[in-house]
Design a protein around this motif. Structure first.
Motif, short mmCIF file in Angstrom:
data_model
loop_
_atom_site.label_atom_id
_atom_site.label_comp_id
_atom_site.label_asym_id
_atom_site.label_seq_id
_atom_site.Cartn_x
_atom_site.Cartn_y
_atom_site.Cartn_z
N LEU A 188 15.28 -5.32 3.60
CA LEU A 188 16.43 -5.85 2.86
C LEU A 188 17.72 -5.80 3.66
N GLU A 189 17.80 -4.89 4.64
CA GLU A 189 19.00 -4.78 5.47
C GLU A 189 19.11 -5.92 6.49
N TRP A 190 18.05 -6.68 6.70
CA TRP A 190 18.08 -7.82 7.62
C TRP A 190 18.75 -8.99 6.91
N LYS A 191 20.04 -9.16 7.14
CA LYS A 191 20.82 -10.22 6.48
C LYS A 191 20.43 -11.61 6.98
N ARG A 192 19.82 -11.69 8.14
CA ARG A 192 19.41 -12.99 8.69
C ARG A 192 18.26 -13.61 7.90
N VAL A 193 17.49 -12.78 7.16
CA VAL A 193 16.36 -13.30 6.38
C VAL A 193 16.89 -13.82 5.05
N LEU A 194 16.85 -15.13 4.87
CA LEU A 194 17.40 -15.77 3.68
C LEU A 194 16.37 -15.87 2.55
N GLU A 195 15.10 -16.05 2.91
CA GLU A 195 14.04 -16.14 1.91
C GLU A 195 12.81 -15.42 2.45
N ARG A 196 12.20 -14.58 1.60
CA ARG A 196 11.06 -13.78 2.04
C ARG A 196 10.07 -13.58 0.91
N LYS A 197 8.84 -13.27 1.29
CA LYS A 197 7.81 -12.80 0.36
C LYS A 197 7.36 -11.45 0.90
N TYR A 198 7.13 -10.51 0.00
CA TYR A 198 6.82 -9.14 0.41
C TYR A 198 5.69 -8.60 -0.45
N ALA A 199 4.75 -7.94 0.18
CA ALA A 199 3.64 -7.29 -0.54
C ALA A 199 3.44 -5.90 0.05
N GLN A 200 3.03 -4.98 -0.81
CA GLN A 200 2.81 -3.60 -0.39
C GLN A 200 1.62 -3.03 -1.14
N ALA A 201 0.83 -2.22 -0.46
CA ALA A 201 -0.32 -1.57 -1.09
C ALA A 201 -0.50 -0.18 -0.48
N TYR A 202 -1.01 0.74 -1.27
CA TYR A 202 -1.34 2.08 -0.80
C TYR A 202 -2.83 2.13 -0.55
N ILE A 203 -3.22 2.60 0.64
CA ILE A 203 -4.64 2.73 0.95
C ILE A 203 -4.94 4.16 1.39
N GLU A 204 -6.15 4.56 1.14
CA GLU A 204 -6.61 5.88 1.57
C GLU A 204 -8.03 5.73 2.08
N THR A 205 -8.17 5.81 3.40
CA THR A 205 -9.48 5.69 4.04
C THR A 205 -9.68 6.90 4.96
N LYS A 206 -10.80 6.94 5.61
CA LYS A 206 -11.08 8.01 6.57
C LYS A 206 -10.09 7.95 7.75
#
Length: 61
Positions: free
Chosen positions: A10-28
């Motif tokens: 969000l601090e990147w002011k140069r990015v005017l339009e974005r899509k964002y996805a986040q997920a938590y994973i737990e593997t070996k």
């Protein structure tokens, strides 16, 4: 204490339009958050020098 960093950039002011996805994973191999930031529209591209080469870090799409 570790400083928490966010993948939405969000601090990147140069990015005017974005899509964002986040997920938590737990593997070996890994436990934590993974993120995907799709920069759709930017005010201007961002370049950095890596090993003597100019590399584009952020651009439209």
């Amino acid at each position: 204490m570790l400083k928490r960093k966010y993948g939405n950039r969000l601090e990147w002011k140069r990015v005017l339009e974005r899509k964002y996805a986040q997920a938590y994973i737990e593997t070996k191999e890994m436990k934590g958050y993974i993120t995907l930031l799709h920069t759709i529209k930017v005010a201007e591209p961002l370049f950095a020098m890596y090993e003597g080469k100019k590399v584009c870090i952020v651009d439209d799409g």
